[in-house]
Scaffold this active site. Structure first.
Site, PDB file in Angstrom:
ATOM      1  N   ARG A  23      56.220  60.513  94.880  1.00  0.00           N
ATOM      2  CA  ARG A  23      56.534  59.129  94.490  1.00  0.00           C
ATOM      3  C   ARG A  23      57.887  59.116  93.777  1.00  0.00           C
ATOM      4  O   ARG A  23      58.213  60.035  93.043  1.00  0.00           O
ATOM      5  CB  ARG A  23      55.435  58.630  93.561  1.00  0.00           C
ATOM      6  CG  ARG A  23      55.540  57.202  93.135  1.00  0.00           C
ATOM      7  CD  ARG A  23      54.307  56.779  92.332  1.00  0.00           C
ATOM      8  NE  ARG A  23      53.149  56.704  93.220  1.00  0.00           N
ATOM      9  CZ  ARG A  23      51.928  57.129  92.913  1.00  0.00           C
ATOM     10  NH1 ARG A  23      51.679  57.659  91.730  1.00  0.00           N
ATOM     11  NH2 ARG A  23      50.941  57.018  93.787  1.00  0.00           N
ATOM     12  N   ASN A  87      49.770  61.084  83.169  1.00  0.00           N
ATOM     13  CA  ASN A  87      49.738  61.959  84.341  1.00  0.00           C
ATOM     14  C   ASN A  87      49.731  63.409  83.886  1.00  0.00           C
ATOM     15  O   ASN A  87      50.601  63.815  83.115  1.00  0.00           O
ATOM     16  CB  ASN A  87      50.992  61.751  85.199  1.00  0.00           C
ATOM     17  CG  ASN A  87      51.124  60.344  85.703  1.00  0.00           C
ATOM     18  OD1 ASN A  87      50.331  59.907  86.517  1.00  0.00           O
ATOM     19  ND2 ASN A  87      52.129  59.622  85.225  1.00  0.00           N
ATOM     20  N   ASP A 103      53.123  66.562  89.985  1.00  0.00           N
ATOM     21  CA  ASP A 103      51.925  65.799  89.634  1.00  0.00           C
ATOM     22  C   ASP A 103      50.694  66.593  90.074  1.00  0.00           C
ATOM     23  O   ASP A 103      50.586  66.972  91.238  1.00  0.00           O
ATOM     24  CB  ASP A 103      51.980  64.446  90.348  1.00  0.00           C
ATOM     25  CG  ASP A 103      50.779  63.571  90.047  1.00  0.00           C
ATOM     26  OD1 ASP A 103      50.992  62.480  89.507  1.00  0.00           O
ATOM     27  OD2 ASP A 103      49.639  63.966  90.361  1.00  0.00           O
ATOM     28  N   ASP A 105      47.444  65.476  89.880  1.00  0.00           N
ATOM     29  CA  ASP A 105      46.316  64.608  90.245  1.00  0.00           C
ATOM     30  C   ASP A 105      45.518  64.044  89.070  1.00  0.00           C
ATOM     31  O   ASP A 105      45.164  62.881  89.092  1.00  0.00           O
ATOM     32  CB  ASP A 105      45.332  65.309  91.202  1.00  0.00           C
ATOM     33  CG  ASP A 105      46.025  66.024  92.340  1.00  0.00           C
ATOM     34  OD1 ASP A 105      46.852  65.383  93.007  1.00  0.00           O
ATOM     35  OD2 ASP A 105      45.767  67.219  92.542  1.00  0.00           O
ATOM     36  N   ASP A 107      44.508  62.293  85.737  1.00  0.00           N
ATOM     37  CA  ASP A 107      45.131  61.239  84.935  1.00  0.00           C
ATOM     38  C   ASP A 107      44.168  60.838  83.829  1.00  0.00           C
ATOM     39  O   ASP A 107      42.954  60.962  83.980  1.00  0.00           O
ATOM     40  CB  ASP A 107      45.426  59.999  85.795  1.00  0.00           C
ATOM     41  CG  ASP A 107      46.318  60.314  86.982  1.00  0.00           C
ATOM     42  OD1 ASP A 107      47.440  60.784  86.760  1.00  0.00           O
ATOM     43  OD2 ASP A 107      45.882  60.091  88.125  1.00  0.00           O
ATOM     44  N   ASP A 120      40.328  60.803  88.511  1.00  0.00           N
ATOM     45  CA  ASP A 120      40.756  61.539  89.707  1.00  0.00           C
ATOM     46  C   ASP A 120      40.362  63.016  89.726  1.00  0.00           C
ATOM     47  O   ASP A 120      41.046  63.838  90.336  1.00  0.00           O
ATOM     48  CB  ASP A 120      42.274  61.395  89.921  1.00  0.00           C
ATOM     49  CG  ASP A 120      42.695  59.943  90.073  1.00  0.00           C
ATOM     50  OD1 ASP A 120      41.881  59.141  90.577  1.00  0.00           O
ATOM     51  OD2 ASP A 120      43.821  59.599  89.681  1.00  0.00           O
ATOM     52  N   GLU A 123      39.856  64.138  93.397  1.00  0.00           N
ATOM     53  CA  GLU A 123      41.136  64.362  94.072  1.00  0.00           C
ATOM     54  C   GLU A 123      41.743  65.689  93.618  1.00  0.00           C
ATOM     55  O   GLU A 123      42.284  66.452  94.428  1.00  0.00           O
ATOM     56  CB  GLU A 123      42.087  63.202  93.767  1.00  0.00           C
ATOM     57  CG  GLU A 123      43.452  63.348  94.377  1.00  0.00           C
ATOM     58  CD  GLU A 123      44.419  62.240  93.970  1.00  0.00           C
ATOM     59  OE1 GLU A 123      45.552  62.268  94.470  1.00  0.00           O
ATOM     60  OE2 GLU A 123      44.065  61.368  93.141  1.00  0.00           O
TER      61      GLU A 123
END
Length: 175
Positions: A23, A87, A103, A105, A107, A120, A123
């Site tokens: 991102r 994050n 990152d 994953d 959070d 998350d 994930e």
């Protein structure tokens, strides 16, 4: 090491463990820049996802990055209070192109009343298997979840009562 100057506009880029871009936040104003801490501010900034999708943030936010901790904090200023989105990721690196981090994953979302939730985890476990995160990374991240939780409870750093007032005023002055 390159350090952006106060008032400079930078991009923020997050990557995944496999090196792929995740991102990009296109415009963030640097409010503080030291070897250890970079604080930035943005409002209605363009965000580009790895798959090309684009969206614009809805509110002003203050972004906190530290060179010693495996997390960063985005404090979103909304009508009903301050929401913090934390994050879990590597300490920042910065060059002439952008501030960058990986990152991982996990959070933590912090609500205006101080409640917070770890998000998350599914994930994270999926990506941990797919991208083969080493056990050492898992230990570091779990430790930093604990550090971050203590910061939230103790109202330390970006969770302190004056943090948003100070840095949002500086952001309004610089933009």
């Amino acid at each position: 090491m390159y350090l952006p100057k106060e008032k400079e506009i930078i991009q923020i880029k997050s990557y995944k463990h496999n090196g792929k871009l995740h991102r990009t936040w296109k415009k963030t104003v640097v409010l503080k820049s030291t070897e250890n801490i970079i604080i930035g501010g943005n409002d209605h900034t363009l965000v580009v996802e790895a798959d090309g999708r684009k969206w614009v943030t809805r509110e002003p936010s203050i972004c906190y990055f530290h060179s010693d901790y495996w997390f960063n904090v985005i404090s979103m200023i909304r009508e009903d209070g301050i929401y913090h989105y934390c994050n879990l990721g590597t300490p920042f690196a910065v060059d002439e192109q952008a501030l960058k981090y990986i990152d991982y994953d996990l959070d933590i979302k912090v609500f205006p009343d101080g409640r917070f939730h770890l998000l998350d985890e599914g994930e994270y476990e999926q990506h941990r298997r797919q991208m083969k995160y080493p056990d050492s990374i898992d230990r570091i991240l779990r430790h930093n979840v604990d550090v971050l939780s203590h910061w939230i409870l103790d109202k330390k750093g970006p969770f302190s009562p004056d943090y948003i007032d100070i840095w949002y005023e500086k952001y309004k002055e610089y933009r």
